[in-house]
Design a protein around this motif. Structure first.
Motif, short mmCIF file in Angstrom:
data_model
loop_
_atom_site.label_atom_id
_atom_site.label_comp_id
_atom_site.label_asym_id
_atom_site.label_seq_id
_atom_site.Cartn_x
_atom_site.Cartn_y
_atom_site.Cartn_z
N UNK A 8 -31.12 47.47 59.11
CA UNK A 8 -31.07 46.09 58.64
C UNK A 8 -30.10 45.93 57.49
N UNK A 9 -30.09 46.88 56.56
CA UNK A 9 -29.17 46.82 55.42
C UNK A 9 -27.73 46.90 55.89
N UNK A 10 -27.47 47.71 56.92
CA UNK A 10 -26.11 47.81 57.46
C UNK A 10 -25.66 46.46 58.02
N UNK A 11 -26.54 45.77 58.71
CA UNK A 11 -26.20 44.45 59.24
C UNK A 11 -25.96 43.44 58.12
N UNK A 12 -26.78 43.51 57.06
CA UNK A 12 -26.59 42.62 55.92
C UNK A 12 -25.25 42.88 55.25
N UNK A 13 -24.90 44.16 55.10
CA UNK A 13 -23.63 44.51 54.46
C UNK A 13 -22.44 44.03 55.29
N UNK A 14 -22.52 44.21 56.60
CA UNK A 14 -21.43 43.75 57.47
C UNK A 14 -21.29 42.23 57.42
N UNK A 15 -22.42 41.53 57.40
CA UNK A 15 -22.35 40.07 57.29
C UNK A 15 -21.79 39.65 55.93
N UNK A 16 -22.10 40.43 54.88
CA UNK A 16 -21.54 40.14 53.57
C UNK A 16 -20.03 40.32 53.54
N UNK A 17 -19.54 41.35 54.25
CA UNK A 17 -18.09 41.53 54.33
C UNK A 17 -17.43 40.36 55.05
N UNK A 18 -18.11 39.83 56.06
CA UNK A 18 -17.58 38.67 56.78
C UNK A 18 -17.50 37.46 55.85
N UNK A 19 -18.54 37.26 55.04
CA UNK A 19 -18.54 36.14 54.11
C UNK A 19 -17.54 36.36 52.97
N UNK A 21 -14.54 37.73 53.21
CA UNK A 21 -13.14 37.65 53.62
C UNK A 21 -12.52 36.32 53.22
N UNK A 22 -11.55 36.33 52.30
CA UNK A 22 -10.94 35.08 51.83
C UNK A 22 -9.64 34.73 52.56
N UNK A 23 -9.33 35.47 53.61
CA UNK A 23 -8.06 35.23 54.29
C UNK A 23 -6.96 36.10 53.70
N UNK A 24 -5.74 35.86 54.11
CA UNK A 24 -4.62 36.67 53.65
C UNK A 24 -4.10 36.16 52.31
N UNK A 25 -4.97 36.22 51.32
CA UNK A 25 -4.63 35.79 49.96
C UNK A 25 -5.12 36.88 49.00
N UNK A 26 -4.32 37.92 48.78
CA UNK A 26 -4.78 39.04 47.95
C UNK A 26 -5.23 38.63 46.56
N UNK A 27 -4.67 37.58 46.01
CA UNK A 27 -5.06 37.19 44.65
C UNK A 27 -6.50 36.66 44.61
N UNK A 28 -7.05 36.31 45.76
CA UNK A 28 -8.42 35.82 45.81
C UNK A 28 -9.43 36.91 46.18
N UNK A 29 -8.94 38.11 46.55
CA UNK A 29 -9.85 39.15 47.00
C UNK A 29 -10.81 39.58 45.90
N UNK A 44 -19.98 39.13 45.38
CA UNK A 44 -19.00 39.25 46.47
C UNK A 44 -18.01 40.39 46.22
N UNK A 45 -17.44 40.47 45.02
CA UNK A 45 -16.42 41.47 44.73
C UNK A 45 -17.03 42.87 44.65
N UNK A 46 -18.14 43.03 43.93
CA UNK A 46 -18.76 44.35 43.84
C UNK A 46 -19.28 44.81 45.19
N UNK A 47 -19.74 43.85 46.02
CA UNK A 47 -20.16 44.22 47.37
C UNK A 47 -19.02 44.76 48.20
N UNK A 48 -17.84 44.16 48.05
CA UNK A 48 -16.68 44.65 48.79
C UNK A 48 -16.26 46.03 48.30
N UNK A 49 -16.24 46.22 46.97
CA UNK A 49 -15.80 47.49 46.39
C UNK A 49 -16.71 48.63 46.82
N UNK A 50 -18.01 48.39 46.89
CA UNK A 50 -18.96 49.45 47.24
C UNK A 50 -19.25 49.51 48.74
#
Length: 253
Positions: A8-19, A21-29, A44-50
């Protein structure tokens, strides 16, 4: 509980990565905005980093937990699991002893039989002792000691009363078996790169409570905003207005 909560946590993490994604705008990552959106951005940012160490930990943990995942590893490498991989260790039980039974078979006899089935240079790693009347006894021998993945391991299972061999699990030289014996464990515990990987693995684990708390806060904020929006004569609350404004600015940019 652990295996299904991990899935379940893996699915939550994958859905968080989907949310995230800011598009091809590196300054917003990795942008962390001010105000009430700071919690959302930090989550959002710490979730992506980890995300990478957490996903590796969860995927490798699922390989430990689900037999089908281990079989998928062999399927991915184009090989079949060894016969010992299909042995259900919990099903290896000692036979009911006779009424006149006095004691179990001696330890020295079990060790001698296990050595006959193992390489000459293997050393005894442990010898188990039964608790329940139908428990088996296990002798584990291995070569080239290492904390993980325990080197080359031989595990021999005996009937505690008769000394009959119930099962013998031994190393397999194929790529999938080598992965399951070493790399999967190292990925799960973060030891694959020594201290270089232990530190980010530890940091990612330490952030999990932060994600849990901030996730609940964000969910409650969204639920309150939805409830307030549905009330007649209620204007858009500042948090929602600020989020909509930032979203519009990002789209224009």
């Amino acid at each position: 509980l652990v295996r299904w909560s991990t899935l379940l946590f893996a699915l939550v993490l994958l859905s968080g990565l989907y949310l995230w994604w800011p598009g091809l705008k590196p300054r917003l990552w990795f942008a962390v905005r001010q105000g009430k959106l700071r919690i959302w951005d930090a989550h959002r940012v710490l979730g992506f980093v980890s995300a990478v160490p957490l996903l590796l930990m969860m995927v490798s943990g699922l390989v430990f937990a689900f037999p089908a995942a281990r079989e998928a590893v062999f399927l991915a490498t184009g090989s079949t699991p060894p016969p010992s991989a299909s042995v259900d260790l919990n099903a290896l039980k000692s036979a009911t002893p006779p009424a006149d039974h006095v004691s179990d078979i001696g330890d020295e006899a079990l060790l001698a039989r296990a050595r006959e089935l193992s390489p000459p240079d293997a050393f005894v790693f442990y010898l188990t002792f039964p608790v329940a009347p139908d428990d088996h006894r296990q002798v584990r021998l291995q070569r080239r000691y290492s904390p993980l993945p325990y080197g080359e391991v031989h595990r021999v299972y005996f009937d505690r009363y008769t000394g009959a061999i119930l099962g013998h699990l031994q190393p397999d030289d194929r790529l999938a078996s080598r992965y399951l014996a070493s790399i999967n464990s190292e990925l799960h515990y973060g030891t694959i790169g020594g201290l270089f990987t232990k530190i980010p693995w530890f940091a990612a684990c330490a952030l999990v409570p932060f994600f849990a708390v901030t996730g609940v806060l964000l969910w409650r904020r969204r639920a309150n905003a939805r409830s307030a929006r549905n009330l007649p004569g209620t204007a858009e609350i500042p948090v929602l207005a600020e989020a909509n404004s930032n979203r519009a600015q990002n789209q224009i940019a």
